[in-house]
Design an enzyme around this catalytic site. Structure first.
Site, PDB file in Angstrom:
ATOM      1  N   LYS A   5     139.038 -21.908 -65.442  1.00  0.00           N
ATOM      2  CA  LYS A   5     138.726 -21.747 -64.014  1.00  0.00           C
ATOM      3  C   LYS A   5     138.020 -23.000 -63.493  1.00  0.00           C
ATOM      4  O   LYS A   5     137.402 -23.755 -64.266  1.00  0.00           O
ATOM      5  CB  LYS A   5     137.846 -20.516 -63.755  1.00  0.00           C
ATOM      6  N   ASP A  20     130.838 -14.540 -66.970  1.00  0.00           N
ATOM      7  CA  ASP A  20     132.134 -14.993 -66.431  1.00  0.00           C
ATOM      8  C   ASP A  20     133.324 -14.246 -67.038  1.00  0.00           C
ATOM      9  O   ASP A  20     134.458 -14.423 -66.583  1.00  0.00           O
ATOM     10  CB  ASP A  20     132.332 -16.493 -66.733  1.00  0.00           C
TER      11      ASP A  20
HETATM   12  P1  ATP Z   1     130.994 -22.105 -68.553  1.00  0.00           P
HETATM   13  O1  ATP Z   1     131.936 -22.719 -67.578  1.00  0.00           O
HETATM   14  O2  ATP Z   1     131.176 -20.609 -68.707  1.00  0.00           O
HETATM   15  O3  ATP Z   1     129.577 -22.547 -68.390  1.00  0.00           O
HETATM   16  P2  ATP Z   1     131.516 -24.047 -70.496  1.00  0.00           P
HETATM   17  O4  ATP Z   1     132.858 -24.595 -70.197  1.00  0.00           O
HETATM   18  O5  ATP Z   1     130.354 -24.826 -69.953  1.00  0.00           O
HETATM   19  O6  ATP Z   1     131.448 -22.588 -70.001  1.00  0.00           O
HETATM   20  P3  ATP Z   1     132.295 -23.411 -73.166  1.00  0.00           P
HETATM   21  O7  ATP Z   1     133.469 -24.320 -73.298  1.00  0.00           O
HETATM   22  O8  ATP Z   1     132.574 -21.985 -72.971  1.00  0.00           O
HETATM   23  O9  ATP Z   1     131.307 -23.930 -72.021  1.00  0.00           O
HETATM   24  O10 ATP Z   1     131.403 -23.656 -74.463  1.00  0.00           O
HETATM   25  C1  ATP Z   1     130.025 -23.530 -74.474  1.00  0.00           C
HETATM   26  C2  ATP Z   1     129.566 -23.303 -75.920  1.00  0.00           C
HETATM   27  O11 ATP Z   1     130.066 -22.047 -76.369  1.00  0.00           O
HETATM   28  C3  ATP Z   1     130.080 -24.352 -76.898  1.00  0.00           C
HETATM   29  O12 ATP Z   1     129.024 -25.153 -77.280  1.00  0.00           O
HETATM   30  C4  ATP Z   1     130.673 -23.585 -78.065  1.00  0.00           C
HETATM   31  O13 ATP Z   1     130.071 -23.885 -79.303  1.00  0.00           O
HETATM   32  C5  ATP Z   1     130.453 -22.112 -77.743  1.00  0.00           C
HETATM   33  N1  ATP Z   1     131.700 -21.326 -77.925  1.00  0.00           N
HETATM   34  C6  ATP Z   1     131.792 -20.120 -78.473  1.00  0.00           C
HETATM   35  N2  ATP Z   1     133.048 -19.690 -78.483  1.00  0.00           N
HETATM   36  C7  ATP Z   1     133.802 -20.638 -77.922  1.00  0.00           C
HETATM   37  C8  ATP Z   1     135.186 -20.777 -77.650  1.00  0.00           C
HETATM   38  N3  ATP Z   1     136.065 -19.829 -77.991  1.00  0.00           N
HETATM   39  N4  ATP Z   1     135.585 -21.883 -77.010  1.00  0.00           N
HETATM   40  C9  ATP Z   1     134.696 -22.829 -76.649  1.00  0.00           C
HETATM   41  N5  ATP Z   1     133.394 -22.759 -76.909  1.00  0.00           N
HETATM   42  C10 ATP Z   1     132.926 -21.681 -77.537  1.00  0.00           C
END
Ligand code: ATP
Length: 296
Positions: free
Chosen positions: A12, A138
């Site tokens: 998203k 989310d």
């Molecule tokens: P958001 O937009 O919800 O803030 P984000 O894009 O900032 O998410 P993610 O890519 O979801 O962040 O990853 C954040 C942390 O979650 C990472 O440091 C990772 O170790 C952990 N994590 C756990 N499961 C997953 C997964 N399936 N994919 C990516 N990261 C994951």
């Protein structure tokens, strides 16, 4: 034991992100316009007789235990429905990690939906969303997908008219952002510039792409701009290259620009790659559900 189930877990972006206030419990009350885009991780679920949950992934630094949201989504459904079978999940990541694109949340959402299909549980979308919010604010939106208004801590969702067709240039800088850090450093006061979310909802209803893009705004940029000036520079470059507008998604560090032509988006991608240290770029369309489309 059974055929593997293949799922696309879509990323998203936030077309608008406003933070209304910090609640006593530490959570932030938000008002956001969410948009699913056709950049996705590929999740494969397969049941087996091991009685265990196992994970594999193409990214060596991602956890393959209960720290991975996919593990926890599978575990939640196995526990709730007393499922003795084991499940193996393979996660092929294409969505940048820790980038403000809900990568982990959307993988978990796909795992919830996939478990429902794999074990033929007949769980309603509403119930899946209730399980989802326990793991992350989310996740309910990632189960629902499309264009939506997200309120509360992110769990109060109202589907909106889909964004008119356009092209998104997604650019993930080499540096990553911690969501926790960004929210901790957010100061809400009389100087805060709040995006016009209600105006954007009306522009979506009117299918007015310029009305939508002219209202793009993200209050979290005030934190990240201070620490990472490249975010503003990338935005400005995208706009100079023809983007209707550009914004940081979520808590960053991903920046996206909206273009009316695929060619302009690709040309801006090349220009940004030359000028900035980027880990990843992608040019994708919005993902919007048609009522008859089955989940893929
Ligand atoms: P958001 O937009 O919800 O803030 P984000 O894009 O900032 O998410 P993610 O890519 O979801 O962040 O990853 C954040 C942390 O979650 C990472 O440091 C990772 O170790 C952990 N994590 C756990 N499961 C997953 C997964 N399936 N994919 C990516 N990261 C994951």
């Amino acid at each position: 034991m059974s055929q593997p189930l293949h799922l696309n877990a879509y990323a998203k972006v936030n077309l608008g992100l406003d933070v209304i206030r910090r609640r006593e419990d530490g959570y932030h009350e938000v008002k956001m316009i969410m948009q699913t885009v056709k950049l996705y991780d590929h999740i494969t679920l397969k049941r087996n007789s091991s009685g265990q949950i196992t994970l594999s992934t193409n990214l060596p630094y991602l956890p393959v235990n209960e720290k991975n949201l996919v593990y926890r989504a599978i575990d939640t459904i196995r526990e709730a429905y007393h499922i003795p079978d084991g499940v193996h999940a393979d996660i092929q990541k294409h969505i940048p990690v820790a980038a403000g694109m809900a990568g982990g949340s959307t993988d978990a959402a796909a795992a919830f939906v996939g478990m429902n299909q794999l074990f033929d549980l007949g769980i309603t979308q509403e119930t899946l969303m209730k399980y989802g919010v326990r793991l992350g604010a989310d996740i309910p939106y990632c189960i629902m997908r499309g264009t939506a208004l997200s309120e509360g801590i992110g769990e109060i969702l109202t589907p909106l008219s889909p964004i008119p067709d356009c092209w998104f240039l997604i650019a993930k800088p080499v540096f990553s952002m911690s969501t926790k850090f960004v929210y901790q450093h957010l100061v809400l006061d009389e100087h805060t510039v709040h995006p016009d979310i209600d105006g954007m909802v009306k522009a979506l209803e009117a299918q007015d792409l310029i009305g939508v893009t002219s209202r793009m705004g993200n209050v979290l940029e005030q934190v990240t701009a201070e620490h990472y000036p490249d975010i503003d520079r990338i935005k400005n470059k995208m706009k100079a290259e023809g983007a209707l507008n550009a914004l940081m998604s979520g808590s960053g560090s991903t920046v996206f620009g909206i273009f009316t032509s695929r060619e302009a988006a690709f040309s801006a991608a090349r220009a940004c790659q030359c000028e900035f240290a980027l880990r990843q770029t992608a040019v994708v369309r919005p993902f919007n559900k048609s009522p008859k489309r089955n989940r893929s």
